[in-house]
Scaffold this motif. Structure first.
Motif, PDB file in Angstrom:
ATOM      1  N   LYS A 139       0.817  -1.216   0.000  1.00  0.00           N
ATOM      2  CA  LYS A 139       0.000   0.000   0.000  1.00  0.00           C
ATOM      3  C   LYS A 139       0.853   1.269   0.000  1.00  0.00           C
ATOM      4  O   LYS A 139       0.386   2.334   0.415  1.00  0.00           O
ATOM      5  CB  LYS A 139      -0.950  -0.007   1.199  1.00  0.00           C
ATOM      6  CG  LYS A 139      -1.987  -1.126   1.135  1.00  0.00           C
ATOM      7  CD  LYS A 139      -3.133  -0.927   2.108  1.00  0.00           C
ATOM      8  CE  LYS A 139      -2.752  -1.087   3.547  1.00  0.00           C
ATOM      9  NZ  LYS A 139      -3.936  -0.996   4.454  1.00  0.00           N
ATOM     10  N   TRP A 140       2.097   1.153  -0.463  1.00  0.00           N
ATOM     11  CA  TRP A 140       3.007   2.297  -0.522  1.00  0.00           C
ATOM     12  C   TRP A 140       3.644   2.376  -1.904  1.00  0.00           C
ATOM     13  O   TRP A 140       3.682   1.402  -2.653  1.00  0.00           O
ATOM     14  CB  TRP A 140       4.104   2.172   0.530  1.00  0.00           C
ATOM     15  CG  TRP A 140       3.644   2.344   1.945  1.00  0.00           C
ATOM     16  CD1 TRP A 140       2.753   1.550   2.619  1.00  0.00           C
ATOM     17  CD2 TRP A 140       4.048   3.369   2.861  1.00  0.00           C
ATOM     18  NE1 TRP A 140       2.585   2.015   3.898  1.00  0.00           N
ATOM     19  CE2 TRP A 140       3.364   3.122   4.076  1.00  0.00           C
ATOM     20  CE3 TRP A 140       4.923   4.452   2.779  1.00  0.00           C
ATOM     21  CZ2 TRP A 140       3.544   3.935   5.201  1.00  0.00           C
ATOM     22  CZ3 TRP A 140       5.096   5.255   3.895  1.00  0.00           C
ATOM     23  CH2 TRP A 140       4.410   5.001   5.091  1.00  0.00           C
ATOM     24  N   ASN A 141       4.196   3.555  -2.221  1.00  0.00           N
ATOM     25  CA  ASN A 141       4.934   3.766  -3.462  1.00  0.00           C
ATOM     26  C   ASN A 141       6.228   4.512  -3.133  1.00  0.00           C
ATOM     27  O   ASN A 141       6.321   5.207  -2.120  1.00  0.00           O
ATOM     28  CB  ASN A 141       4.106   4.576  -4.454  1.00  0.00           C
ATOM     29  CG  ASN A 141       4.671   4.536  -5.861  1.00  0.00           C
ATOM     30  OD1 ASN A 141       5.518   3.702  -6.168  1.00  0.00           O
ATOM     31  ND2 ASN A 141       4.206   5.429  -6.722  1.00  0.00           N
ATOM     32  N   THR A 142       7.245   4.355  -3.991  1.00  0.00           N
ATOM     33  CA  THR A 142       8.514   5.047  -3.802  1.00  0.00           C
ATOM     34  C   THR A 142       9.239   5.180  -5.126  1.00  0.00           C
ATOM     35  O   THR A 142       8.943   4.451  -6.076  1.00  0.00           O
ATOM     36  CB  THR A 142       9.412   4.298  -2.798  1.00  0.00           C
ATOM     37  OG1 THR A 142      10.600   5.058  -2.564  1.00  0.00           O
ATOM     38  CG2 THR A 142       9.802   2.928  -3.330  1.00  0.00           C
ATOM     39  N   ASN A 143      10.194   6.084  -5.172  1.00  0.00           N
ATOM     40  CA  ASN A 143      11.061   6.208  -6.345  1.00  0.00           C
ATOM     41  C   ASN A 143      12.466   5.717  -6.039  1.00  0.00           C
ATOM     42  O   ASN A 143      13.409   6.025  -6.764  1.00  0.00           O
ATOM     43  CB  ASN A 143      11.112   7.663  -6.830  1.00  0.00           C
ATOM     44  CG  ASN A 143      11.576   8.628  -5.745  1.00  0.00           C
ATOM     45  OD1 ASN A 143      11.620   8.277  -4.569  1.00  0.00           O
ATOM     46  ND2 ASN A 143      11.904   9.844  -6.142  1.00  0.00           N
ATOM     47  N   ALA A 144      12.612   4.922  -4.969  1.00  0.00           N
ATOM     48  CA  ALA A 144      13.947   4.459  -4.579  1.00  0.00           C
ATOM     49  C   ALA A 144      14.019   2.974  -4.268  1.00  0.00           C
ATOM     50  O   ALA A 144      15.021   2.331  -4.544  1.00  0.00           O
ATOM     51  CB  ALA A 144      14.428   5.243  -3.352  1.00  0.00           C
ATOM     52  N   GLY A 145      13.005   2.387  -3.684  1.00  0.00           N
ATOM     53  CA  GLY A 145      13.054   0.991  -3.253  1.00  0.00           C
ATOM     54  C   GLY A 145      13.131   0.899  -1.743  1.00  0.00           C
ATOM     55  O   GLY A 145      13.367   1.879  -1.048  1.00  0.00           O
ATOM     56  N   GLY A 146      12.963  -0.314  -1.263  1.00  0.00           N
ATOM     57  CA  GLY A 146      13.006  -0.542   0.169  1.00  0.00           C
ATOM     58  C   GLY A 146      12.349  -1.862   0.502  1.00  0.00           C
ATOM     59  O   GLY A 146      11.754  -2.519  -0.363  1.00  0.00           O
ATOM     60  N   GLU A 147      12.446  -2.256   1.767  1.00  0.00           N
ATOM     61  CA  GLU A 147      11.866  -3.521   2.186  1.00  0.00           C
ATOM     62  C   GLU A 147      11.454  -3.458   3.646  1.00  0.00           C
ATOM     63  O   GLU A 147      11.929  -2.614   4.410  1.00  0.00           O
ATOM     64  CB  GLU A 147      12.857  -4.667   1.977  1.00  0.00           C
ATOM     65  CG  GLU A 147      14.124  -4.555   2.804  1.00  0.00           C
ATOM     66  CD  GLU A 147      15.097  -5.690   2.543  1.00  0.00           C
ATOM     67  OE1 GLU A 147      14.958  -6.362   1.509  1.00  0.00           O
ATOM     68  OE2 GLU A 147      15.981  -5.909   3.392  1.00  0.00           O
ATOM     69  N   LEU A 148      10.583  -4.381   4.013  1.00  0.00           N
ATOM     70  CA  LEU A 148      10.127  -4.482   5.389  1.00  0.00           C
ATOM     71  C   LEU A 148      11.090  -5.338   6.202  1.00  0.00           C
ATOM     72  O   LEU A 148      11.622  -6.334   5.703  1.00  0.00           O
ATOM     73  CB  LEU A 148       8.729  -5.096   5.444  1.00  0.00           C
ATOM     74  CG  LEU A 148       7.608  -4.273   4.809  1.00  0.00           C
ATOM     75  CD1 LEU A 148       6.298  -5.048   4.830  1.00  0.00           C
ATOM     76  CD2 LEU A 148       7.446  -2.939   5.525  1.00  0.00           C
ATOM     77  N   VAL A 149      11.293  -4.930   7.456  1.00  0.00           N
ATOM     78  CA  VAL A 149      12.200  -5.652   8.347  1.00  0.00           C
ATOM     79  C   VAL A 149      11.550  -5.733   9.728  1.00  0.00           C
ATOM     80  O   VAL A 149      10.569  -5.057  10.021  1.00  0.00           O
ATOM     81  CB  VAL A 149      13.571  -4.945   8.468  1.00  0.00           C
ATOM     82  CG1 VAL A 149      14.237  -4.821   7.110  1.00  0.00           C
ATOM     83  CG2 VAL A 149      13.418  -3.560   9.114  1.00  0.00           C
TER      84      VAL A 149
END
Length: 443
Positions: A139-149
């Motif tokens: 349910k999110w957007n980004t222009n870089a990337g990422g992950e849940l921890v």
């Protein structure tokens, strides 16, 4: 070769020696002032800590039934769990261990004067419970990337905000109304005395739906610097032109090490921001008049790559945040999911005291008014356990009104209805959050 007389040589040595003594005296004087300031600051922190601990012991017995002031292991904040999830405790760890810094014994700050009231119509909530570790949240957007921890042994999921210029993290919040509230939790690891003064998390309200600041925007910056007290900054742009930029003095160095809870209230043009129980920003005309705010954006900047990391979770956006007192007087009934509890218990989370305070003000003004307090849960867990939990939570709210605000116990009754009267879909995160609520009904 020309030689100097002994008298001149002695005179030269005397002058140099005198200069050194004078320089050392000035240096020692400066160091003395710094040491004095450092000592004063240390004493102030200790006094504040001891005062808070004594106050907490008194309030713990009220807000945490059965605790009798006992110190407990701190929990990772769960601002909208309020229900039956199996949330673990936060674990201790050093600053660079990948675990949030320990906050010491669990304490309840003096929230009895906390005046934040969350919106009563939920628009968005995400604790990432339906997403997998290692994935980017759905349910999110980004222009870089990422992950849940996860951090430490707690099952709570966190999204890391990558640090950098113009790197945005945008939740799928619908177009925002004129009045709404925003809440979320932050965590940081790897911070130390070298953490930069530019290390900040910005929260932006923007008329741009993508990855630009927007022609009309308003934002605030939470500082994470550790070597100096960097204040909270607020700024806006109206039709592309900056109208306001100011920094409010604040020492948040200890606060940001202990998973701060951020609350924001927008009432038309007015913008207010709290960190835990303290209100730092209250600007009456920050949001551009007539602007349509499409998005809430998060941006992290100034964190050292690979060493310092910052995370977000439990984002809640709700319409409203208006004065519940008038509604209770005029309609005789209000329902709110803004009174929050520790997971699976009746322990009131202290940031909920803003609502309970407003209820107490109505009862003080309306001396003939009596109230029924009704607790509701979501469907997680058994019918029997949910019914009992809802009763305990309603009773905990009653006890807070009686013991914190001095309302007569004979004017209040409590009742629990468990999961029997849902107002939302119990198969979704948003629906469950709507069902975890407390009602106040005039008798």
């Amino acid at each position: 070769m020309k030689t100097s007389s002994p008298g001149k040589v002695l005179l030269g040595f005397a002058l140099v020696f005198g200069f050194c003594l004078n320089g050392n005296a000035q240096l020692l004087k400066k160091l003395g002032k710094r040491a004095e300031r450092a000592a004063e600051r240390t004493i102030e922190r200790r006094v504040e800590k001891e005062t808070a601990e004594k106050t907490d012991q008194a309030l713990d017995s009220i807000l945490e039934p059965g605790s009798k002031g006992k110190q407990q292991t701190p929990r990772t904040p769960q601002p909208n769990d309020g229900g039956q999830g199996n949330q673990g405790n936060q674990t201790d760890g050093p600053p660079n261990s990948g675990t949030p810094a320990p906050s010491g014994p669990k304490t309840i700050q003096v929230y009895s004067k906390f005046d934040y009231v969350p919106g009563d119509k939920q628009m968005f909530f995400d604790d990432f419970s339906y997403d997998f570790i290692g994935d980017f949240p759905s349910k999110w957007n980004t222009n870089a990337g990422g992950e849940l921890v996860t951090l430490g042994d707690s099952p709570q999921k966190w999204l890391e905000l990558k640090s950098g210029y113009n790197i945005y993290y945008i939740p799928d919040v619908p177009q925002l109304p004129e009045e709404y509230t925003i809440e979320f939790d932050l965590a940081a690891v790897g911070l130390d005395r070298k953490t930069s003064s530019t290390a900040k998390v910005a929260i932006t309200l923007s008329d741009d739906a993508q990855f630009k600041p927007g022609t009309n925007n308003a934002y605030a910056e939470i500082p994470f610097c550790q070597y100096a007290a960097i204040g909270v900054t607020v700024q806006n742009n109206i039709n592309g032109r900056r109208e306001i930029r100011s920094t409010v003095k604040a020492d948040l160095r200890d606060v940001v090490l202990n998973n701060p809870h951020i609350s924001i209230a927008v009432n038309k043009l007015r913008f207010r921001l709290w960190v835990n129980e303290v209100k730092y920003i209250d600007v009456p005309r920050l949001v551009a008049p007539g602007a349509v705010i499409h998005t809430v954006k998060f941006l992290a900047n100034g964190f050292q790559d690979g060493k310092e990391k910052v995370f977000i979770t439990n984002l809640k956006v709700a319409e409203g945040g208006v004065d519940l007192r008038r509604k209770l007087i005029s309609e005789g009934k209000i329902s709110t999911n803004g009174i929050l509890f520790d997971s699976g218990s009746a322990n009131i989370q202290p940031q909920s005291m803003g609502i309970i305070r407003q209820i107490s003000q109505v009862l003080m003004q309306e001396g003939s008014m009596n109230l029924k307090i009704v607790g509701h849960t979501d469907s997680d867990g058994s019918d029997e356990s949910n019914l009992q939990l809802s009763k305990d939570r309603a009773e905990a709210v009653k006890n807070a009104l009686v013991n914190v605000y001095g309302i007569g116990a004979d004017r209040l009754v409590s009742e629990g209805k468990g999961e029997s009267e849902p107002v939302g879909d119990n198969t979704t995160t948003d629906g469950k959050a709507q069902n975890r609520r407390v009602e106040f009904i005039r008798q």
